[in-house]
Design a protein around this motif. Sequence first.
Motif, PDB file in Angstrom:
ATOM      1  N   MET A   1       0.813  -1.194   0.000  1.00 24.45           N
ATOM      2  CA  MET A   1       0.000   0.000   0.000  1.00 24.45           C
ATOM      3  C   MET A   1       0.860   1.263   0.000  1.00 24.45           C
ATOM      4  O   MET A   1       0.588   2.194  -0.727  1.00 24.45           O
ATOM      5  N   SER A   2       1.902   1.268   0.801  1.00 20.94           N
ATOM      6  CA  SER A   2       2.719   2.479   0.863  1.00 20.94           C
ATOM      7  C   SER A   2       3.516   2.665  -0.431  1.00 20.94           C
ATOM      8  O   SER A   2       3.808   3.791  -0.809  1.00 20.94           O
ATOM      9  N   PHE A   3       3.853   1.551  -1.115  1.00 18.35           N
ATOM     10  CA  PHE A   3       4.557   1.677  -2.386  1.00 18.35           C
ATOM     11  C   PHE A   3       3.683   2.392  -3.405  1.00 18.35           C
ATOM     12  O   PHE A   3       4.146   3.283  -4.115  1.00 18.35           O
ATOM     13  N   LEU A   4       2.408   2.007  -3.488  1.00 16.92           N
ATOM     14  CA  LEU A   4       1.501   2.653  -4.431  1.00 16.92           C
ATOM     15  C   LEU A   4       1.270   4.118  -4.077  1.00 16.92           C
ATOM     16  O   LEU A   4       1.204   4.971  -4.966  1.00 16.92           O
ATOM     17  N   LEU A   5       1.165   4.416  -2.795  1.00 12.91           N
ATOM     18  CA  LEU A   5       0.996   5.801  -2.373  1.00 12.91           C
ATOM     19  C   LEU A   5       2.234   6.617  -2.727  1.00 12.91           C
ATOM     20  O   LEU A   5       2.120   7.735  -3.241  1.00 12.91           O
ATOM     21  N   ASN A   6       3.416   6.075  -2.474  1.00  8.90           N
ATOM     22  CA  ASN A   6       4.657   6.779  -2.820  1.00  8.90           C
ATOM     23  C   ASN A   6       4.761   6.981  -4.333  1.00  8.90           C
ATOM     24  O   ASN A   6       5.177   8.045  -4.796  1.00  8.90           O
ATOM     25  N   TYR A   7       4.384   5.965  -5.090  1.00 15.99           N
ATOM     26  CA  TYR A   7       4.439   6.075  -6.545  1.00 15.99           C
ATOM     27  C   TYR A   7       3.447   7.123  -7.039  1.00 15.99           C
ATOM     28  O   TYR A   7       3.763   7.912  -7.926  1.00 15.99           O
ATOM     29  N   PHE A   8       2.247   7.156  -6.469  1.00 17.59           N
ATOM     30  CA  PHE A   8       1.236   8.139  -6.842  1.00 17.59           C
ATOM     31  C   PHE A   8       1.719   9.555  -6.539  1.00 17.59           C
ATOM     32  O   PHE A   8       1.571  10.465  -7.363  1.00 17.59           O
ATOM     33  N   ILE A   9       2.308   9.752  -5.388  1.00 16.63           N
ATOM     34  CA  ILE A   9       2.852  11.069  -5.028  1.00 16.63           C
ATOM     35  C   ILE A   9       3.984  11.449  -5.977  1.00 16.63           C
ATOM     36  O   ILE A   9       4.080  12.595  -6.419  1.00 16.63           O
ATOM     37  N   TYR A  10       4.832  10.482  -6.314  1.00 20.29           N
ATOM     38  CA  TYR A  10       5.924  10.725  -7.249  1.00 20.29           C
ATOM     39  C   TYR A  10       5.384  11.190  -8.599  1.00 20.29           C
ATOM     40  O   TYR A  10       5.888  12.156  -9.180  1.00 20.29           O
ATOM     41  N   ILE A  11       4.346  10.529  -9.110  1.00 19.13           N
ATOM     42  CA  ILE A  11       3.770  10.889 -10.402  1.00 19.13           C
ATOM     43  C   ILE A  11       3.172  12.289 -10.354  1.00 19.13           C
ATOM     44  O   ILE A  11       3.346  13.087 -11.288  1.00 19.13           O
ATOM     45  N   ILE A  12       2.471  12.626  -9.288  1.00 19.80           N
ATOM     46  CA  ILE A  12       1.867  13.962  -9.171  1.00 19.80           C
ATOM     47  C   ILE A  12       2.953  15.033  -9.139  1.00 19.80           C
ATOM     48  O   ILE A  12       2.863  16.044  -9.848  1.00 19.80           O
ATOM     49  N   VAL A  13       3.986  14.835  -8.342  1.00 21.63           N
ATOM     50  CA  VAL A  13       5.087  15.804  -8.273  1.00 21.63           C
ATOM     51  C   VAL A  13       5.779  15.905  -9.628  1.00 21.63           C
ATOM     52  O   VAL A  13       6.117  17.005 -10.099  1.00 21.63           O
ATOM     53  N   PHE A  14       5.973  14.769 -10.292  1.00 20.55           N
ATOM     54  CA  PHE A  14       6.614  14.750 -11.599  1.00 20.55           C
ATOM     55  C   PHE A  14       5.813  15.575 -12.609  1.00 20.55           C
ATOM     56  O   PHE A  14       6.377  16.377 -13.355  1.00 20.55           O
TER      57      PHE A  14
END
Length: 117
Positions: A1-14
Amino acid sequence: MSFLLNYFIYIIVFFIIAIVFERWLKKKWKIKKSKGHFYKAVNPFQRWTEMAMIIAFLISIWFVDNPTSWLIGYFLISLSFRAFMEWKYNREEKEYILTLYSMFIYLLVLVIGFYLI
């Protein structure tokens, strides 16, 4: 779950960084705001060639073993062709700079998205 959340945040910041950098490119190269929301081809040859590439991609996607690399290849070829046509026939508008930038962003997101997950 935290991996997907981190990836989602990464995509938004990107994407936020990508939008800010695109605005900076428009300002630096004095590229005018595009008219409308849809892309308009520079000539009929480009329009028909891009439609043929889309149809060929959609048909061929059923016959390949690895559609991920096929999708990345399609984006690379399609956006390279579009940038070349803009550079060749509409150089003064400098839209090819944004097309090359978009190609870089799309390919980066696709590679990260498909190969890291």
